[in-house]
Design a protein around this motif. Structure first.
Motif, PDB file in Angstrom:
ATOM      1  N   GLY A  37      27.506  51.312  50.222  1.00  0.00           N
ATOM      2  CA  GLY A  37      28.019  50.110  50.872  1.00  0.00           C
ATOM      3  C   GLY A  37      29.005  49.248  50.053  1.00  0.00           C
ATOM      4  N   THR A  38      28.623  47.873  50.214  1.00  0.00           N
ATOM      5  CA  THR A  38      29.467  46.787  49.478  1.00  0.00           C
ATOM      6  C   THR A  38      28.631  46.585  48.314  1.00  0.00           C
ATOM      7  OG1 THR A  38      30.101  45.826  51.668  1.00  0.00           O
ATOM      8  CG2 THR A  38      30.241  44.419  49.738  1.00  0.00           C
ATOM      9  N   VAL A  39      29.454  46.640  47.118  1.00  0.00           N
ATOM     10  CA  VAL A  39      28.752  46.519  45.960  1.00  0.00           C
ATOM     11  C   VAL A  39      29.409  45.278  45.009  1.00  0.00           C
ATOM     12  CG1 VAL A  39      27.567  48.675  45.846  1.00  0.00           C
ATOM     13  CG2 VAL A  39      29.894  48.191  44.798  1.00  0.00           C
ATOM     14  N   ALA A  40      28.804  44.757  44.438  1.00  0.00           N
ATOM     15  CA  ALA A  40      29.507  43.614  43.497  1.00  0.00           C
ATOM     16  C   ALA A  40      29.843  44.444  42.117  1.00  0.00           C
ATOM     17  CB  ALA A  40      28.471  42.550  43.028  1.00  0.00           C
ATOM     18  N   VAL A  41      31.044  44.230  41.806  1.00  0.00           N
ATOM     19  CA  VAL A  41      31.574  45.029  40.363  1.00  0.00           C
ATOM     20  C   VAL A  41      31.938  43.846  39.565  1.00  0.00           C
ATOM     21  CG1 VAL A  41      33.181  46.578  39.591  1.00  0.00           C
ATOM     22  CG2 VAL A  41      32.338  46.932  41.791  1.00  0.00           C
ATOM     23  N   GLN A  42      31.424  44.072  38.319  1.00  0.00           N
ATOM     24  CA  GLN A  42      31.687  43.209  37.178  1.00  0.00           C
ATOM     25  C   GLN A  42      33.372  44.057  36.517  1.00  0.00           C
ATOM     26  OE1 GLN A  42      29.205  43.463  33.868  1.00  0.00           O
ATOM     27  NE2 GLN A  42      28.274  41.475  34.289  1.00  0.00           N
ATOM     28  N   VAL A  43      34.078  43.010  36.695  1.00  0.00           N
ATOM     29  CA  VAL A  43      35.687  43.885  36.350  1.00  0.00           C
ATOM     30  C   VAL A  43      35.870  43.715  34.956  1.00  0.00           C
ATOM     31  CG1 VAL A  43      37.865  43.932  36.932  1.00  0.00           C
ATOM     32  CG2 VAL A  43      36.442  43.527  38.574  1.00  0.00           C
ATOM     33  N   PHE A  44      36.098  44.710  34.195  1.00  0.00           N
ATOM     34  CA  PHE A  44      36.568  44.349  32.625  1.00  0.00           C
ATOM     35  C   PHE A  44      38.055  44.873  32.627  1.00  0.00           C
ATOM     36  CE2 PHE A  44      33.649  48.369  32.780  1.00  0.00           C
ATOM     37  CZ  PHE A  44      34.583  49.340  32.672  1.00  0.00           C
ATOM     38  N   ASP A  45      38.535  45.877  33.506  1.00  0.00           N
ATOM     39  CA  ASP A  45      39.787  45.920  33.356  1.00  0.00           C
ATOM     40  C   ASP A  45      40.538  45.961  34.761  1.00  0.00           C
ATOM     41  OD1 ASP A  45      42.309  47.332  33.432  1.00  0.00           O
ATOM     42  OD2 ASP A  45      41.728  49.178  32.886  1.00  0.00           O
ATOM     43  N   PRO A  46      41.428  44.843  35.020  1.00  0.00           N
ATOM     44  CA  PRO A  46      41.899  44.394  36.135  1.00  0.00           C
ATOM     45  C   PRO A  46      43.218  45.206  36.547  1.00  0.00           C
ATOM     46  CG  PRO A  46      42.543  42.744  34.427  1.00  0.00           C
ATOM     47  CD  PRO A  46      41.698  43.796  33.695  1.00  0.00           C
ATOM     48  N   ASN A  47      43.423  46.283  35.679  1.00  0.00           N
ATOM     49  CA  ASN A  47      44.676  47.112  35.907  1.00  0.00           C
ATOM     50  C   ASN A  47      44.324  48.215  36.849  1.00  0.00           C
ATOM     51  OD1 ASN A  47      46.863  46.019  34.263  1.00  0.00           O
ATOM     52  ND2 ASN A  47      45.361  46.537  32.637  1.00  0.00           N
ATOM     53  N   PHE A  48      43.763  47.842  38.114  1.00  0.00           N
ATOM     54  CA  PHE A  48      43.620  48.634  39.228  1.00  0.00           C
ATOM     55  C   PHE A  48      44.333  48.072  40.314  1.00  0.00           C
ATOM     56  CE2 PHE A  48      40.778  45.158  40.279  1.00  0.00           C
ATOM     57  CZ  PHE A  48      40.834  44.926  41.577  1.00  0.00           C
ATOM     58  N   GLN A  49      45.130  48.876  40.856  1.00  0.00           N
ATOM     59  CA  GLN A  49      46.085  48.488  41.864  1.00  0.00           C
ATOM     60  C   GLN A  49      46.108  49.331  43.163  1.00  0.00           C
ATOM     61  OE1 GLN A  49      47.515  49.067  38.546  1.00  0.00           O
ATOM     62  NE2 GLN A  49      48.867  47.267  38.270  1.00  0.00           N
ATOM     63  N   SER A  50      46.342  50.219  43.061  1.00  0.00           N
ATOM     64  CA  SER A  50      46.234  51.010  44.433  1.00  0.00           C
ATOM     65  C   SER A  50      46.259  52.551  44.168  1.00  0.00           C
ATOM     66  CB  SER A  50      48.119  51.133  45.009  1.00  0.00           C
ATOM     67  OG  SER A  50      48.362  49.912  44.788  1.00  0.00           O
ATOM     68  N   GLY A  51      45.597  53.016  45.006  1.00  0.00           N
ATOM     69  CA  GLY A  51      45.039  54.433  44.725  1.00  0.00           C
ATOM     70  C   GLY A  51      45.889  55.539  45.615  1.00  0.00           C
ATOM     71  N   LYS A  52      45.104  56.033  46.603  1.00  0.00           N
ATOM     72  CA  LYS A  52      45.778  57.031  47.535  1.00  0.00           C
ATOM     73  C   LYS A  52      47.114  56.503  48.126  1.00  0.00           C
ATOM     74  CE  LYS A  52      41.610  58.994  46.853  1.00  0.00           C
ATOM     75  NZ  LYS A  52      40.095  58.691  47.223  1.00  0.00           N
ATOM     76  N   ASP A  53      47.305  55.147  48.596  1.00  0.00           N
ATOM     77  CA  ASP A  53      48.593  54.762  48.909  1.00  0.00           C
ATOM     78  C   ASP A  53      48.882  53.701  47.682  1.00  0.00           C
ATOM     79  OD1 ASP A  53      48.353  51.853  50.879  1.00  0.00           O
ATOM     80  OD2 ASP A  53      46.923  52.538  49.573  1.00  0.00           O
ATOM     81  N   ALA A  54      49.992  54.191  47.099  1.00  0.00           N
ATOM     82  CA  ALA A  54      50.487  53.290  45.880  1.00  0.00           C
ATOM     83  C   ALA A  54      51.289  52.296  46.131  1.00  0.00           C
ATOM     84  CB  ALA A  54      50.788  54.401  44.771  1.00  0.00           C
ATOM     85  N   GLY A  55      51.690  52.119  47.527  1.00  0.00           N
ATOM     86  CA  GLY A  55      52.696  51.355  48.020  1.00  0.00           C
ATOM     87  C   GLY A  55      52.395  49.883  47.942  1.00  0.00           C
ATOM     88  N   TYR A  56      53.567  49.168  48.112  1.00  0.00           N
ATOM     89  CA  TYR A  56      53.298  47.627  48.416  1.00  0.00           C
ATOM     90  C   TYR A  56      52.922  47.489  49.792  1.00  0.00           C
ATOM     91  CZ  TYR A  56      54.957  42.683  48.326  1.00  0.00           C
ATOM     92  OH  TYR A  56      54.893  41.294  48.531  1.00  0.00           O
ATOM     93  N   ARG A  57      51.583  46.708  49.834  1.00  0.00           N
ATOM     94  CA  ARG A  57      51.265  46.492  51.244  1.00  0.00           C
ATOM     95  C   ARG A  57      51.033  45.099  51.604  1.00  0.00           C
ATOM     96  NH1 ARG A  57      47.241  47.864  53.513  1.00  0.00           N
ATOM     97  NH2 ARG A  57      48.036  48.454  55.592  1.00  0.00           N
ATOM     98  N   TRP A  58      51.666  44.594  52.639  1.00  0.00           N
ATOM     99  CA  TRP A  58      51.172  43.403  52.919  1.00  0.00           C
ATOM    100  C   TRP A  58      50.898  43.060  54.353  1.00  0.00           C
ATOM    101  CZ3 TRP A  58      48.405  39.800  51.027  1.00  0.00           C
ATOM    102  CH2 TRP A  58      48.507  39.372  49.757  1.00  0.00           C
ATOM    103  N   SER A  59      50.431  44.325  54.907  1.00  0.00           N
ATOM    104  CA  SER A  59      49.892  44.044  56.064  1.00  0.00           C
ATOM    105  C   SER A  59      48.465  43.525  56.334  1.00  0.00           C
ATOM    106  CB  SER A  59      49.586  45.451  57.004  1.00  0.00           C
ATOM    107  OG  SER A  59      48.710  46.176  56.102  1.00  0.00           O
ATOM    108  N   ALA A  60      48.698  42.088  56.254  1.00  0.00           N
ATOM    109  CA  ALA A  60      47.471  41.305  55.750  1.00  0.00           C
ATOM    110  C   ALA A  60      46.557  41.478  57.034  1.00  0.00           C
ATOM    111  CB  ALA A  60      47.964  39.729  55.840  1.00  0.00           C
ATOM    112  N   PRO A  61      45.423  40.956  56.691  1.00  0.00           N
ATOM    113  CA  PRO A  61      44.147  41.159  57.673  1.00  0.00           C
ATOM    114  C   PRO A  61      44.423  40.887  59.171  1.00  0.00           C
ATOM    115  CG  PRO A  61      43.867  39.245  56.127  1.00  0.00           C
ATOM    116  CD  PRO A  61      44.924  40.023  55.569  1.00  0.00           C
TER     117      PRO A  61
END
Lengths: 409, 409
Positions: free
Chosen positions: B385-409
């Motif tokens: 489920g929802t886990v807390a992640v310590q981020v050491f590399d912020p270069n994660f962007q997009s995975g399966k859909d690599a596009g620009y998305r701003w279909s906000a919540p």
């Protein structure tokens, strides 16, 4: 007016080619890999002990065995392990021929000089990392397009690679236009302001992994502008700021026309940052960003950065997006999609977003306070609750409780 | 065994002093600010027009007015606006004395040479950014301890500051111990492996904002070790790797004893990375990290990095933590808290975390694949489920859909 996505599709339609160069591991750190890397050797290069203990034939355990020698990490076994014999071995040392298991020190007791009694049982292969089990020879290790962080540098070293091909940093010519601009540190005359966009853009270009070329502040004079743009066209990408509002850009337009370039003046449906000029000459993309500092940065993040990251070969050229809980709610009159600058902080395991300072496009301080953009969608009047945030500054850690917390969910 | 928090409290109890140095804006980018910055001037430095239009006395509108002059950005008004008069003005230009409002071009129509008809009404102050309204003189602009990103660099330039005091990068001496180590690029002899921790640590130190000093791979020989540690003690912090497991560190222990230092050998309740040695000599913290590459990096992130960030004056010295949705579930036998390396990617507006490769401490590839650590708490058998992640590399962007998305919540 173009939508953000339409404008982005147009600028991404032309990504100039970009070269690669060889870099040592220290130089390659933080750069984008320009080749697919496969392992030249095996890891581990030989069967390695995963424990401090004794290398034995599993069939000989339990039993009392004669100790042949001691092999430390970095040592080389001189003897084959034959029936009734054992070799004392350290973690990371090569397992001698003939042995097929390692027993932990804890399962041993001395049985006179050069003899050891080994209890319990043993299964073939236990506590041995087989040759090539972690990384077989020729295994794919890292893919082209990835940014080389510390973990990747460690992996390259571990498989024995001292240097890799990385994407050349694109040269980005930066020029600020405007008679009112004076460098920081110099006193202001009447009607003058300090030049800030050039400095901010140089930092933005560096953060995108490219190389800024500062072409200074250019007076709004045709000869000076022509000379500046001619110099700028030796770069891979040109970014100018100021004078994008239709009407007061006439000199720049004329100058660019003489140089053979037609700029498209776009109005992009976004806030802040509506005006954006874009053109290509001899393969070089030219961006005319607004002179307002906030609009300038918003435009850079949305349009210039993805072009630079694409040139570098990054398959995911957009800012990371995370979810955060908005503190309070933010109301607006319905209109263009708006990039709300938010400060991020952590409270327990939840990331919270707080609207940063003054949100008018004049609120230059908000760009220093903020870590990201929350988007108010077109026509919406409010954002609240869980919001998606484009993160441009990952240096948010802890807010009200600044401590280390791992009281996991 | 110490808990992670106990070990961290001990290393954070001794933060060596660290100096400051003056840096230009370009040099200061990415560094930590070592002073509180207040604005030396006002922003805007004079009342500025927020629109292209006409500067007028509000009381004169609606009406037909005589145009006195045109003031562009960077220009200086020569005439006071008196009753019945207007000055044509551009965005960012100084509002002339006498005028108390700006009317937009859209609300004007020509009324013969040098005359304009202004419709609608006007309120005093409209479309004028008052002098000092954005940043008053002496206003706090940036606080000591903050990392200077592009937004902060832009703000410093905007208020006219060409250079600031930044924290000196602490020098971190890095030495790898072990007879088995060979530099990447050199062929391996029997029992040898390529040295990787030194390269990974240099990158980790750089990413923490400090300066790595490579002291090489040291043979497990008392004279060589003594010379290496003596050289290392000229640094602000020393990090060694290898030989921290009790028993096979004897030479290092003896050598450090001769140099006057007692190392505490700790077993920290965490996985991977249990063994950690720590001591202080003449104010210099010395960390002995495990030789296993994964354990070495986990220990660096949890203990060394917070010390370096604290030396730099960062009030939030820990890695950012975000929430992510774990793909699938991960089961373990109950035991010490475990740092699970996870790859982050974005799907729509949700950040997902996927367990990265082989999680044994031998899985060096997992450190290159991963962007952060999810924590499996002590004694827990599953995370999902929802886990807390310590981020050491912020270069994660997009995975399966690599596009620009701003279909906000």
């Amino acid at each position: 007016m173009l939508t953000i996505e339409q404008a982005l599709a147009r600028v991404l339609a032309h990504i100039p080619p970009n070269g690669a160069e060889r870099a040592s591991l220290a130089e390659a750190h933080g750069r984008v890999l320009a080749e697919d890397v496969v392992s030249p050797g095996e890891l581990p290069p030989w069967p390695a002990s995963a424990m401090d203990g004794f290398a034995v034939r599993a069939a000989d355990v339990p039993g009392e065995l004669v100790i042949l020698e001691t092999v430390a990490a970095g040592g080389v076994p001189r003897h084959r392990v034959t029936p009734g014999h054992a070799t004392r071995i350290m973690t990371g040392a090569p397992v001698p021929d003939g042995a097929d298991a390692v027993l932990m020190v804890e399962d041993s007791e001395p049985a006179g000089p050069d003899r050891v009694r080994l209890g319990g049982g043993a299964t073939s292969g236990q506590h041995i990392r087989p040759q090539g089990s972690e990384v077989p020879r020729g295994a794919p290790v890292l893919s082209r397009g990835r940014t080389l962080g510390a973990g990747a540098i460690g992996v390259l070293a571990a498989v024995g690679i001292p240097a890799v091909q990385v994407a050349v940093r694109p040269k980005v010519g930066i020029l600020s236009t405007g008679d009112e601009l004076v460098e920081p540190g110099s006193p202001l005359g009447p009607g003058q302001i300090h030049s800030s966009n050039g400095h901010a853009l140089a930092a933005l270009v560096r953060e995108a992994g490219a190389h800024p070329v500062d072409l200074g502040s250019i007076r709004d004079d045709p000869a000076a502008l022509a000379a500046a743009f001619r110099a700028a066209l030796r770069c891979d990408v040109v970014v100018s700021t100021g004078g994008v509002s239709v009407g007061d850009y006439d000199h720049v337009k004329d100058v660019l026309g003489e140089l053979g370039i037609t700029m498209d003046f776009w109005r992009v449906a976004m806030k802040p940052g509506k005006p954006l000029a874009y053109g290509v000459l001899g393969g070089t993309p030219i961006f005319g960003l607004p002179g307002n500092p906030v609009s300038c940065m918003v435009n850079f993040y949305q349009f210039v950065r993805p072009v630079l990251r694409s040139m570098l070969g990054d398959p995911t050229p957009f800012l990371p997006v995370i979810q955060a809980e908005l503190v309070g709610r933010t109301r607006r009159r319905p209109g263009r999609p708006e990039f709300i600058r938010v400060r991020l902080f952590r409270e327990g395991d939840v990331v919270r977003a707080e609207v940063a300072g003054h949100q008018g496009s004049a609120g230059v301080l908000s760009m220093a306070d903020a870590h990201g953009f929350a988007l108010l969608p077109e026509g919406a009047t409010e954002i609240a609750g869980t919001v998606a945030v484009q993160v441009f500054d990952p240096n948010f850690q802890s807010g009200k409780d600044a401590g280390y917390r791992w009281s996991a969910p």
